[in-house]
Design a protein around this motif. Structure first.
Motif, PDB file in Angstrom:
ATOM      1  N   ILE A   1       4.746   4.300   6.257  1.00  0.00           N
ATOM      2  CA  ILE A   1       4.370   3.803   4.933  1.00  0.00           C
ATOM      3  C   ILE A   1       5.235   4.430   3.849  1.00  0.00           C
ATOM      4  O   ILE A   1       5.758   3.738   2.974  1.00  0.00           O
ATOM      5  N   ILE A   2       5.395   5.757   3.899  1.00  0.00           N
ATOM      6  CA  ILE A   2       6.150   6.407   2.823  1.00  0.00           C
ATOM      7  C   ILE A   2       7.636   6.061   2.893  1.00  0.00           C
ATOM      8  O   ILE A   2       8.300   5.883   1.866  1.00  0.00           O
ATOM      9  N   LEU A   3       8.183   5.895   4.090  1.00  0.00           N
ATOM     10  CA  LEU A   3       9.578   5.481   4.208  1.00  0.00           C
ATOM     11  C   LEU A   3       9.763   4.051   3.695  1.00  0.00           C
ATOM     12  O   LEU A   3      10.730   3.744   2.998  1.00  0.00           O
ATOM     13  N   ALA A   4       8.810   3.170   4.021  1.00  0.00           N
ATOM     14  CA  ALA A   4       8.873   1.786   3.530  1.00  0.00           C
ATOM     15  C   ALA A   4       8.728   1.752   2.014  1.00  0.00           C
ATOM     16  O   ALA A   4       9.393   0.960   1.329  1.00  0.00           O
ATOM     17  N   GLU A   5       7.887   2.622   1.494  1.00  0.00           N
ATOM     18  CA  GLU A   5       7.689   2.709   0.042  1.00  0.00           C
ATOM     19  C   GLU A   5       9.008   3.019  -0.673  1.00  0.00           C
ATOM     20  O   GLU A   5       9.354   2.378  -1.673  1.00  0.00           O
TER      21      GLU A   5
ATOM     22  N   LYS B   1       5.427  16.090  -3.978  1.00  0.00           N
ATOM     23  CA  LYS B   1       4.001  15.768  -4.014  1.00  0.00           C
ATOM     24  C   LYS B   1       3.470  15.669  -2.584  1.00  0.00           C
ATOM     25  O   LYS B   1       4.127  15.107  -1.717  1.00  0.00           O
ATOM     26  N   LEU B   2       2.293  16.235  -2.385  1.00  0.00           N
ATOM     27  CA  LEU B   2       1.657  16.173  -1.079  1.00  0.00           C
ATOM     28  C   LEU B   2       1.056  14.788  -0.868  1.00  0.00           C
ATOM     29  O   LEU B   2       0.287  14.314  -1.698  1.00  0.00           O
ATOM     30  N   ARG B   3       1.407  14.154   0.230  1.00  0.00           N
ATOM     31  CA  ARG B   3       0.872  12.837   0.555  1.00  0.00           C
ATOM     32  C   ARG B   3      -0.071  12.938   1.748  1.00  0.00           C
ATOM     33  O   ARG B   3       0.104  13.784   2.636  1.00  0.00           O
ATOM     34  N   GLY B   4      -1.062  12.069   1.775  1.00  0.00           N
ATOM     35  CA  GLY B   4      -2.006  12.036   2.889  1.00  0.00           C
ATOM     36  C   GLY B   4      -2.958  10.870   2.716  1.00  0.00           C
ATOM     37  O   GLY B   4      -2.605   9.865   2.089  1.00  0.00           O
ATOM     38  N   ARG B   5      -4.148  10.982   3.248  1.00  0.00           N
ATOM     39  CA  ARG B   5      -5.139   9.905   3.170  1.00  0.00           C
ATOM     40  C   ARG B   5      -6.353  10.365   2.360  1.00  0.00           C
ATOM     41  O   ARG B   5      -6.836  11.479   2.546  1.00  0.00           O
ATOM     42  N   ASP B   6      -6.836   9.468   1.506  1.00  0.00           N
ATOM     43  CA  ASP B   6      -8.051   9.796   0.752  1.00  0.00           C
ATOM     44  C   ASP B   6      -9.250   8.978   1.206  1.00  0.00           C
ATOM     45  O   ASP B   6     -10.329   9.051   0.608  1.00  0.00           O
TER      46      ASP B   6
ATOM     47  N   ALA C   1       0.836  -1.197   0.000  1.00  0.00           N
ATOM     48  CA  ALA C   1       0.000   0.000   0.000  1.00  0.00           C
ATOM     49  C   ALA C   1       0.870   1.245   0.000  1.00  0.00           C
ATOM     50  O   ALA C   1       1.833   1.350   0.764  1.00  0.00           O
ATOM     51  N   LYS C   2       0.554   2.184  -0.862  1.00  0.00           N
ATOM     52  CA  LYS C   2       1.280   3.443  -0.931  1.00  0.00           C
ATOM     53  C   LYS C   2       0.416   4.552  -0.361  1.00  0.00           C
ATOM     54  O   LYS C   2      -0.808   4.499  -0.415  1.00  0.00           O
ATOM     55  N   LEU C   3       1.078   5.538   0.201  1.00  0.00           N
ATOM     56  CA  LEU C   3       0.359   6.689   0.732  1.00  0.00           C
ATOM     57  C   LEU C   3      -0.141   7.526  -0.443  1.00  0.00           C
ATOM     58  O   LEU C   3       0.647   7.913  -1.309  1.00  0.00           O
ATOM     59  N   PRO C   4      -1.443   7.797  -0.500  1.00  0.00           N
ATOM     60  CA  PRO C   4      -2.009   8.501  -1.659  1.00  0.00           C
ATOM     61  C   PRO C   4      -1.384   9.864  -1.924  1.00  0.00           C
ATOM     62  O   PRO C   4      -0.966  10.569  -1.001  1.00  0.00           O
ATOM     63  N   ILE C   5      -1.314  10.226  -3.198  1.00  0.00           N
ATOM     64  CA  ILE C   5      -0.873  11.556  -3.634  1.00  0.00           C
ATOM     65  C   ILE C   5      -2.118  12.447  -3.701  1.00  0.00           C
ATOM     66  O   ILE C   5      -3.076  12.147  -4.402  1.00  0.00           O
ATOM     67  N   LEU C   6      -2.085  13.557  -2.962  1.00  0.00           N
ATOM     68  CA  LEU C   6      -3.234  14.459  -2.906  1.00  0.00           C
ATOM     69  C   LEU C   6      -3.041  15.714  -3.760  1.00  0.00           C
ATOM     70  O   LEU C   6      -4.012  16.328  -4.181  1.00  0.00           O
ATOM     71  N   GLU C   7      -1.787  16.086  -3.986  1.00  0.00           N
ATOM     72  CA  GLU C   7      -1.493  17.251  -4.818  1.00  0.00           C
ATOM     73  C   GLU C   7      -0.069  17.118  -5.358  1.00  0.00           C
ATOM     74  O   GLU C   7       0.810  16.592  -4.674  1.00  0.00           O
TER      75      GLU C   7
END
Length: 208
Positions: free
Chosen positions: A192-196, A158-163, A29-35
């Motif tokens: 999550i993003i570090l593991a990604e 890129k801004l990461r967060g939850r959707d 699972a990747k952390l979603p890109i919001l912007e």
């Protein structure tokens, strides 16, 4: 017959394990890109978003907000990931801030953690407004030019967060005065993003 069965298991087990973990890399699972296309910090010397995983904050002239934001972040987020050299905290601060008070807080924070990956950037409020608006969140800066919300910006700006957050739907930023939100949401998302990126690095090395 038992000997062949044991040999078959010993032969097949590593193959099954390899296929399981290999598929896990692609399905992780990747952390979603919001912007996308968050502007680079052109006004900052030696501090950039590119090639860094950044926790971005807007301090404002109220250095110590209710809840002690900076100290919360150090305890709940930074200390857990301080070993990662490409992980940084960046705070944009209005030039009108009380410099003596800022230095006092930085000194107290420095007694708890190595501040080499913490960057406090003094800049005109117009620059702060531009960066904040580029995130395209529903939040607004407070009257002092800052915000309790902090944001995760990846190595490609890129801004990461939850959707699909259970409380907010879309979670653009994390309330740094809310210890539960830092512990239960932001900490997991940084993991999550570090593991990604670690998995991507391993895959690139394997491909070579």
């Amino acid at each position: 017959m038992k000997k062949f069965l044991v040999l078959g298991v010993l032969f097949l087990l590593p193959i099954v394990a390899y296929l399981f973990f290999a598929s896990g890399i692609h399905n992780f699972a990747k952390l979603p890109i919001l912007e996308e296309n968050i502007p680079e910090l052109q006004f900052a010397e030696n501090v950039q978003f590119e090639n860094k995983i950044t926790v971005l904050g807007f301090l404002g002239t109220t250095i110590e907000r209710e809840g002690g934001d900076l100290f919360n972040l150090n305890q709940k987020i930074f200390k857990s990931f301080a070993a990662f050299n490409d992980f940084q905290f960046v705070y944009l601060i209005p030039e009108t801030i009380d410099l003596a008070e800022l230095e006092r807080v930085k000194h107290e924070l420095g007694l708890l953690v190595d501040l080499s990956n913490w960057h406090f950037i003094l800049t005109p409020q117009e620059n702060i407004n531009t960066v904040f608006k580029s995130l395209k969140t529903p939040y607004e800066l407070a009257a002092d030019g800052g915000s309790p919300y902090i944001f995760i910006v990846d190595k490609k700006r890129k801004l990461r967060g939850r959707d699909d957050d259970e409380d907010y739907g879309v979670l653009y930023g994390y309330d740094s005065s809310d210890i539960a939100e830092l512990s239960n949401k932001m900490k997991d998302d940084v993991k999550i993003i570090l593991a990604e990126y670690r998995l991507a690095l391993k895959k690139n090395n394997a491909d070579r």
